[in-house]
Scaffold this active site. Structure first.
Site, PDB file in Angstrom:
ATOM      1  N   GLU A 150       0.861  -1.197   0.000  1.00  0.00           N
ATOM      2  CA  GLU A 150       0.000   0.000   0.000  1.00  0.00           C
ATOM      3  C   GLU A 150       0.885   1.231   0.000  1.00  0.00           C
ATOM      4  O   GLU A 150       1.877   1.284   0.733  1.00  0.00           O
ATOM      5  CB  GLU A 150      -0.905   0.038   1.246  1.00  0.00           C
ATOM      6  N   HIS A 173      -8.108   2.876  -3.988  1.00  0.00           N
ATOM      7  CA  HIS A 173      -9.032   2.940  -2.855  1.00  0.00           C
ATOM      8  C   HIS A 173     -10.095   4.003  -3.196  1.00  0.00           C
ATOM      9  O   HIS A 173      -9.775   5.025  -3.806  1.00  0.00           O
ATOM     10  CB  HIS A 173      -8.318   3.398  -1.580  1.00  0.00           C
ATOM     11  N   GLY A 186     -14.936   5.033   4.474  1.00  0.00           N
ATOM     12  CA  GLY A 186     -14.155   6.210   4.888  1.00  0.00           C
ATOM     13  C   GLY A 186     -14.451   6.537   6.339  1.00  0.00           C
ATOM     14  O   GLY A 186     -15.503   6.175   6.872  1.00  0.00           O
ATOM     15  N   LYS A 216     -20.830  -7.151   2.887  1.00  0.00           N
ATOM     16  CA  LYS A 216     -19.934  -6.620   1.838  1.00  0.00           C
ATOM     17  C   LYS A 216     -19.575  -7.720   0.831  1.00  0.00           C
ATOM     18  O   LYS A 216     -19.514  -7.483  -0.365  1.00  0.00           O
ATOM     19  CB  LYS A 216     -18.649  -6.057   2.477  1.00  0.00           C
ATOM     20  N   GLN A 251       4.797   6.463  15.765  1.00  0.00           N
ATOM     21  CA  GLN A 251       3.950   5.843  14.742  1.00  0.00           C
ATOM     22  C   GLN A 251       3.077   4.764  15.406  1.00  0.00           C
ATOM     23  O   GLN A 251       1.884   4.672  15.134  1.00  0.00           O
ATOM     24  CB  GLN A 251       4.881   5.250  13.684  1.00  0.00           C
TER      25      GLN A 251
HETATM   26  P1  FAD Z   1     -17.921  -0.214   6.579  1.00  0.00           P
HETATM   27  O1  FAD Z   1     -17.750  -1.567   6.033  1.00  0.00           O
HETATM   28  O2  FAD Z   1     -19.104   0.572   6.112  1.00  0.00           O
HETATM   29  O3  FAD Z   1     -17.958  -0.354   8.171  1.00  0.00           O
HETATM   30  C1  FAD Z   1     -17.883   0.763   9.035  1.00  0.00           C
HETATM   31  C2  FAD Z   1     -18.609   0.437  10.336  1.00  0.00           C
HETATM   32  O4  FAD Z   1     -20.013   0.352  10.084  1.00  0.00           O
HETATM   33  C3  FAD Z   1     -18.215  -0.905  10.961  1.00  0.00           C
HETATM   34  O5  FAD Z   1     -18.294  -0.784  12.353  1.00  0.00           O
HETATM   35  C4  FAD Z   1     -19.285  -1.853  10.440  1.00  0.00           C
HETATM   36  O6  FAD Z   1     -19.460  -2.980  11.296  1.00  0.00           O
HETATM   37  C5  FAD Z   1     -20.502  -0.951  10.431  1.00  0.00           C
HETATM   38  N1  FAD Z   1     -21.480  -1.325   9.396  1.00  0.00           N
HETATM   39  C6  FAD Z   1     -21.203  -1.751   8.146  1.00  0.00           C
HETATM   40  N2  FAD Z   1     -22.360  -2.006   7.484  1.00  0.00           N
HETATM   41  C7  FAD Z   1     -23.371  -1.731   8.344  1.00  0.00           C
HETATM   42  C8  FAD Z   1     -24.793  -1.781   8.263  1.00  0.00           C
HETATM   43  N3  FAD Z   1     -25.407  -2.176   7.138  1.00  0.00           N
HETATM   44  N4  FAD Z   1     -25.517  -1.382   9.352  1.00  0.00           N
HETATM   45  C9  FAD Z   1     -24.908  -0.945  10.476  1.00  0.00           C
HETATM   46  N5  FAD Z   1     -23.560  -0.884  10.625  1.00  0.00           N
HETATM   47  C10 FAD Z   1     -22.803  -1.267   9.561  1.00  0.00           C
HETATM   48  N6  FAD Z   1      -9.771   5.385   4.684  1.00  0.00           N
HETATM   49  C11 FAD Z   1      -9.618   6.409   3.788  1.00  0.00           C
HETATM   50  O7  FAD Z   1     -10.168   7.501   4.000  1.00  0.00           O
HETATM   51  N7  FAD Z   1      -8.870   6.259   2.654  1.00  0.00           N
HETATM   52  C12 FAD Z   1      -8.259   5.077   2.355  1.00  0.00           C
HETATM   53  O8  FAD Z   1      -7.592   4.972   1.316  1.00  0.00           O
HETATM   54  C13 FAD Z   1      -8.392   3.982   3.269  1.00  0.00           C
HETATM   55  N8  FAD Z   1      -7.822   2.764   3.025  1.00  0.00           N
HETATM   56  C14 FAD Z   1      -8.019   1.707   3.885  1.00  0.00           C
HETATM   57  C15 FAD Z   1      -7.461   0.462   3.589  1.00  0.00           C
HETATM   58  C16 FAD Z   1      -7.653  -0.636   4.448  1.00  0.00           C
HETATM   59  C17 FAD Z   1      -7.055  -1.979   4.086  1.00  0.00           C
HETATM   60  C18 FAD Z   1      -8.395  -0.468   5.644  1.00  0.00           C
HETATM   61  C19 FAD Z   1      -8.590  -1.625   6.594  1.00  0.00           C
HETATM   62  C20 FAD Z   1      -8.952   0.779   5.959  1.00  0.00           C
HETATM   63  C21 FAD Z   1      -8.783   1.873   5.083  1.00  0.00           C
HETATM   64  N9  FAD Z   1      -9.339   3.130   5.347  1.00  0.00           N
HETATM   65  C22 FAD Z   1      -9.176   4.182   4.456  1.00  0.00           C
HETATM   66  C23 FAD Z   1     -10.062   3.371   6.596  1.00  0.00           C
HETATM   67  C24 FAD Z   1     -11.584   3.103   6.472  1.00  0.00           C
HETATM   68  O9  FAD Z   1     -12.154   4.029   5.585  1.00  0.00           O
HETATM   69  C25 FAD Z   1     -12.178   3.237   7.875  1.00  0.00           C
HETATM   70  O10 FAD Z   1     -11.761   2.197   8.693  1.00  0.00           O
HETATM   71  C26 FAD Z   1     -13.697   3.437   7.949  1.00  0.00           C
HETATM   72  O11 FAD Z   1     -14.018   3.850   9.285  1.00  0.00           O
HETATM   73  C27 FAD Z   1     -14.509   2.183   7.667  1.00  0.00           C
HETATM   74  O12 FAD Z   1     -14.489   1.846   6.354  1.00  0.00           O
HETATM   75  P2  FAD Z   1     -15.154   0.459   5.861  1.00  0.00           P
HETATM   76  O13 FAD Z   1     -15.101   0.470   4.404  1.00  0.00           O
HETATM   77  O14 FAD Z   1     -14.584  -0.682   6.581  1.00  0.00           O
HETATM   78  O15 FAD Z   1     -16.671   0.726   6.358  1.00  0.00           O
END
Ligand code: FAD
Length: 286
Positions: free
Chosen positions: A17, A78, A109, A164, A211
């Site tokens: 990454e 991403h 996000g 998902k 970090q």
């Molecule tokens: P989701 O899958 O939507 O989950 C977020 C929360 O909501 C979780 O607690 C989940 O359990 C809950 N949830 C999901 N679906 C539902 C539903 N239907 N009803 C109720 N609750 C629900 N952030 C950036 O801004 N830019 C990046 O480039 C970036 N890259 C990343 C790469 C990786 C590998 C990882 C692990 C994270 C990255 N992130 C990035 C951070 C990420 O955006 C955050 O962790 C964000 O808070 C959650 O994103 P998600 O896609 O997992 O969200």
């Protein structure tokens, strides 16, 4: 090439990454970084997406194009959705498809009070469903071996993760962790929940104590005793911590590969020296 094809073809998959530089002045250095990263032969490189602001997004796309066409490595872009609507996502998808980008890591996000949210995509699963209905990208999604900080419990976490995958995510990339047993338990929970796509562990080699503090506050990763002792003993000795941090990450990766995990995603923090040292440490294993 699509990520699912890469996984079907390779015994072990190694990926990195990177993030787009924030300042124009740093853009010059990115070529030197990419040159070394790409010489290490990763199967793909994922490029993060800044929250809000079109200039950030342009940099993500520019970097992904460079990875694909200058260095001939597969990029994964991403894409976050909280602050976008369908029109924004359509525009972005159109650009990505026109540039030959085949893989997206679809994310919700992080919530940020300074960045307004729109009302069409509430969770990553909404974005995945939309992208799958409108485009032909291979979609990856994020997963959290120690639970997402907003999740009430592991059962909810699994339910949402399954959503998902059911929506079309074909690969899961994990949040960083320092305790492999957390990953193994999580992987088992996923299989019990019927999640059968590849789950790739995300490894963050640690090179400075600040970090680690930042990361742990952000994502709540637990720190095993062996890791804590390293920080305690070498936290204020830069070179020693570098050696110990590399060695810790290499031993984490070797343990994962030994236990039949067949993919590793390295959070390089744009540091090619770190990536090179890690790759050197696993070159006869991966
Ligand atoms: P989701 O899958 O939507 O989950 C977020 C929360 O909501 C979780 O607690 C989940 O359990 C809950 N949830 C999901 N679906 C539902 C539903 N239907 N009803 C109720 N609750 C629900 N952030 C950036 O801004 N830019 C990046 O480039 C970036 N890259 C990343 C790469 C990786 C590998 C990882 C692990 C994270 C990255 N992130 C990035 C951070 C990420 O955006 C955050 O962790 C964000 O808070 C959650 O994103 P998600 O896609 O997992 O969200």
């Amino acid at each position: 090439m699509k990520l699912n094809q890469i996984h079907n073809q390779k015994k072990n998959v190694l990926s990195f990454e990177i993030f787009p530089p924030k300042k124009d002045s740093e853009l010059k250095n990115i070529d030197a970084t990419l040159e070394i990263l790409c010489e290490l032969n990763p199967d793909f490189i994922s490029v993060t997406f800044g929250a809000g602001g079109s200039s950030n997004h342009n940099r993500t796309i520019e970097l992904a194009k460079k990875i694909k066409y200058k260095y001939h490595v597969e990029p994964v872009v991403h894409l976050t959705c909280l602050s976008y609507d369908k029109k924004d996502i359509d525009e972005f998808s159109k650009i990505l498809a026109a540039e030959g980008i085949e893989n997206i890591l679809a994310l919700r996000g992080d919530r940020n009070p300074d960045i307004p949210e729109k009302d069409e995509f509430h969770h990553a699963s909404d974005l995945i469903t939309y992208l799958k209905n409108t485009n032909d990208f291979c979609i990856a999604a994020a997963c959290y071996p120690e639970c997402h900080p907003e999740s009430a419990n592991r059962i909810d976490e699994m339910r949402h993760l399954r959503k998902k995958v059911d929506a079309g995510a074909e690969l899961l990339l994990s949040q960083l962790f320092f305790d492999n047993s957390c990953f193994y338990r999580f992987e088992e929970d996923c299989r019990i929940a019927g999640i059968d796509v590849p789950i790739t562990p995300g490894i963050m080699p640690v090179i400075n104590a600040n970090q680690i503090r930042r990361m742990v506050t952000m994502c709540g990763a637990s720190l095993p005793k062996r890791f804590q002792k390293i920080i305690y003993k070498y936290g204020d000795k830069k070179e020693a911590l570098f050696d110990a941090g590399m060695s810790y990450a290499i031993s984490q990766i070797i343990d994962l590969l030994t236990n039949d995990v067949n993919s590793i995603h390295l959070y390089t923090m744009n540091n090619p020296i770190v990536a090179r040292r890690i790759c050197e440490g696993i070159k006869n294993i991966i």
